[in-house]
Design a protein around this motif. Structure first.
Motif, PDB file in Angstrom:
ATOM      1  N   PRO A 126      42.668  30.889  44.242  1.00 25.08           N
ATOM      2  CA  PRO A 126      43.369  33.181  45.178  1.00 25.08           C
ATOM      3  C   PRO A 126      41.914  32.705  45.895  1.00 25.08           C
ATOM      4  CG  PRO A 126      43.480  32.901  42.580  1.00 25.08           C
ATOM      5  CD  PRO A 126      43.088  31.749  42.856  1.00 25.08           C
ATOM      6  N   ASP A 127      41.830  34.114  46.642  1.00 33.41           N
ATOM      7  CA  ASP A 127      40.710  34.768  47.691  1.00 33.41           C
ATOM      8  C   ASP A 127      40.452  35.662  46.253  1.00 33.41           C
ATOM      9  OD1 ASP A 127      41.038  33.721  49.556  1.00 33.41           O
ATOM     10  OD2 ASP A 127      42.282  35.292  50.327  1.00 33.41           O
ATOM     11  N   LEU A 128      39.526  35.824  46.225  1.00 32.45           N
ATOM     12  CA  LEU A 128      38.606  36.656  45.217  1.00 32.45           C
ATOM     13  C   LEU A 128      37.986  37.690  45.882  1.00 32.45           C
ATOM     14  CD1 LEU A 128      36.491  34.804  43.131  1.00 32.45           C
ATOM     15  CD2 LEU A 128      39.081  35.148  42.146  1.00 32.45           C
ATOM     16  N   THR A 129      37.927  39.186  45.589  1.00 29.69           N
ATOM     17  CA  THR A 129      37.256  39.956  46.106  1.00 29.69           C
ATOM     18  C   THR A 129      35.895  40.410  45.172  1.00 29.69           C
ATOM     19  OG1 THR A 129      38.463  41.791  46.313  1.00 29.69           O
ATOM     20  CG2 THR A 129      38.750  40.879  48.121  1.00 29.69           C
ATOM     21  N   LEU A 130      35.360  41.392  45.961  1.00 29.40           N
ATOM     22  CA  LEU A 130      34.246  42.131  44.968  1.00 29.40           C
ATOM     23  C   LEU A 130      32.862  42.773  45.214  1.00 29.40           C
ATOM     24  CD1 LEU A 130      32.414  42.175  41.975  1.00 29.40           C
ATOM     25  CD2 LEU A 130      31.018  40.853  42.393  1.00 29.40           C
ATOM     26  N   GLY A 131      33.636  44.254  45.383  1.00 28.62           N
ATOM     27  CA  GLY A 131      32.848  45.050  46.311  1.00 28.62           C
ATOM     28  C   GLY A 131      32.197  46.107  45.335  1.00 28.62           C
ATOM     29  N   LEU A 132      31.241  47.611  46.068  1.00 27.08           N
ATOM     30  CA  LEU A 132      30.391  48.267  45.635  1.00 27.08           C
ATOM     31  C   LEU A 132      30.902  49.083  46.775  1.00 27.08           C
ATOM     32  CD1 LEU A 132      28.678  48.778  43.626  1.00 27.08           C
ATOM     33  CD2 LEU A 132      27.001  48.662  45.161  1.00 27.08           C
ATOM     34  N   ARG A 133      31.074  51.132  45.961  1.00 26.17           N
ATOM     35  CA  ARG A 133      31.965  52.140  46.878  1.00 26.17           C
ATOM     36  C   ARG A 133      31.022  53.209  46.257  1.00 26.17           C
ATOM     37  NH1 ARG A 133      36.518  52.787  49.918  1.00 26.17           N
ATOM     38  NH2 ARG A 133      37.064  55.135  50.027  1.00 26.17           N
TER      39      ARG A 133
END
Length: 466
Positions: free
Chosen positions: A282-289
């Motif tokens: 799958p598409d994977l996302t990882l962020g910082l907010r």
């Protein structure tokens, strides 16, 4: 002889009365002295209390009692102080106002219906009639490049939305449904589902599962346009997903979260022969907010696997893709707000608003190898509030793809596009808005042929339960 005893008795009574009067005067004097001492003591106590009250901090006001709605409790929602102009549809989750209780179940529901009418005047033919899409502008040498002006009317931005919520042992549980009418079916109002997801808002995290905007999309940075499509370079995608966002740090009203998601892959590749697209993961996302009531900054990262395979012969090709994005929004001055975003990567064209669906995630090169295509985009938005019910918004966007020279790509596809908008919106009642907007776009294909177009749009919107 008899008068003497009477006189003696009268003298004795007079002396006795004088003695009693003297005693009473003495008692009155003693009582007066006691009253004076008591009054003096009271004065001393009052002076001491007044001094203590002056030195102590003022008492905190008593909290207003929370309204009771059967067994469901609605937490106070932290309201952003970022200016929201009348032209902007709400991007954040709705507030408790407007909800009603469903019997004794503890469930709350909010129903919102938006009826919107758009009238558009274009100076030439555009491939997308109801949306302003710069990549659909005909360039030199293409049909309709020198076409006549035309008009269009649309109600596709009308919305039906349901928001359910209830308090649970783990936190606030929400289920959200939303649709508009930008579907691919026939007729003037083809159905198009936008949201159908559940979200658990706990004290230290949130968990989303269902059909919603990708975690790579920062909808809070979307500028205020009357046109539904918005800036060409904005990363905008709906997708099935599961998303986990733990809160790792708090400071005052600010909090730091790490959004991460697993999303449905949708490889958008220009195909040759009998190849079909697929993805191994799958598409994977990882962020910082980091966000506060006044501003937020988000860094999001996308990781993808792109592949093609033949049905016969089992020939397959794969390539990796990635993208990174910074986005920002803040309230400035008293009634203004600013938005900005910039992204870059390989193989993420399907997330870019203007070129999604063109098969520009990846392409074959001359060696029959699958290769992800470089892409990037940035944009700015600004809103100024002229008064409490009148505002203007402006935005600009630029995007570009940079395929290798030996890639097998249709040369009429866009290489770069530009977008600009300027509007004026008047919220003439609590639930009604009228606005006008000027839009400009430019399309440049892979052979450097250009085309420009302009649009004037007028919008009338009624919102039942904003």
């Amino acid at each position: 002889m008899s008068a003497q005893p009477v006189h003696a008795q009268s003298s004795a009574s007079s002396e006795q009365m004088k003695s009693e009067i003297a005693q009473m005067r003495q008692q009155l004097q003693q009582q007066q002295q006691m009253m004076q001492r008591m009054q003096q003591r009271l004065d001393e106590l009052e002076s001491r209390d007044a001094a203590q009250a002056k030195a102590a901090p003022p008492p905190a006001p008593a909290a207003a009692p929370a309204p009771l709605i059967a067994s469901a409790t609605v937490p106070a929602t932290e309201q952003s102080r970022v200016h929201k102009p009348p032209s902007a549809l709400p991007a954040e989750e709705p507030l408790p106002e407007g909800y009603v209780q469903l019997g004794d179940t503890g469930n709350l529901i909010k129903i919102d219906v938006v009826a919107q009418f758009d009238m558009m005047f274009d100076n030439k033919f555009m491939g997308a009639k109801d949306l302003f899409v710069p990549s659909s502008i005909p360039v030199q040498g293409q049909p309709f490049h020198d076409s006549d002006s035309r008009s269009n009317l649309s109600a596709k931005q009308s919305i039906f939305r349901l928001d359910f919520r209830r308090q649970t042992d783990y936190g606030m549980l929400k289920v959200v449904y939303k649709n508009n009418f930008f579907g691919s079916g026939s007729g003037d109002m083809p159905y198009n589902m936008q949201y159908l997801y559940g979200e658990l808002e706990a004290k230290d995290y949130s968990l989303i599962a269902g059909y919603y905007l990708s975690a790579f999309t920062d909808i809070d940075a979307f500028p205020n346009t009357l046109d539904y499509e918005g800036p060409n370079s904005f990363t905008f995608k709906y997708t099935p997903q599961v998303r986990y966002s733990p809160i790792v740090y708090r400071s005052g009203e600010g909090k730091l979260t790490i959004p991460m998601s697993v999303e449905k892959p949708n490889a958008d590749i220009a195909l040759i022969g009998d190849f079909e697209t697929y993805s191994r993961i799958p598409d994977l996302t990882l962020g910082l907010r980091w966000e506060t009531p006044d501003w937020h900054l988000q860094w999001a990262n996308l990781f993808r696997d792109l592949g093609v395979q033949t049905a016969i012969g089992d020939h397959q090709r794969n390539t990796n893709a990635y993208a990174t994005q910074l986005s920002f929004a803040a309230g400035v001055f008293e009634n203004d707000s600013v938005q900005a975003w910039a992204s870059y990567g390989k193989g993420y064209a399907n997330f870019l608003q203007d070129i999604s669906g063109f098969g520009l995630d990846a392409a074959f090169n001359a060696q029959a190898e699958l290769e992800a295509i470089d892409a990037g985009g940035w944009g700015l938005g600004y809103t100024h509030g002229w008064s409490d019910n009148v505002s203007s918004s402006a935005s600009y966007g630029y995007l570009r793809i940079d395929p290798d020279e030996d890639m097998l790509i249709d040369p009429t596809l866009p290489k770069s596009t530009r977008f600009a908008s300027l509007n004026l919106a008047w919220q003439f009642s609590e639930r009604a808005m009228f606005g006008v907007e000027y839009l400009w776009g430019k399309n440049t294909d892979l052979e450097d042929n250009d085309g420009e177009a302009q649009r004037l749009q007028a919008t009338l919107r009624y919102d039942l339960n904003p």
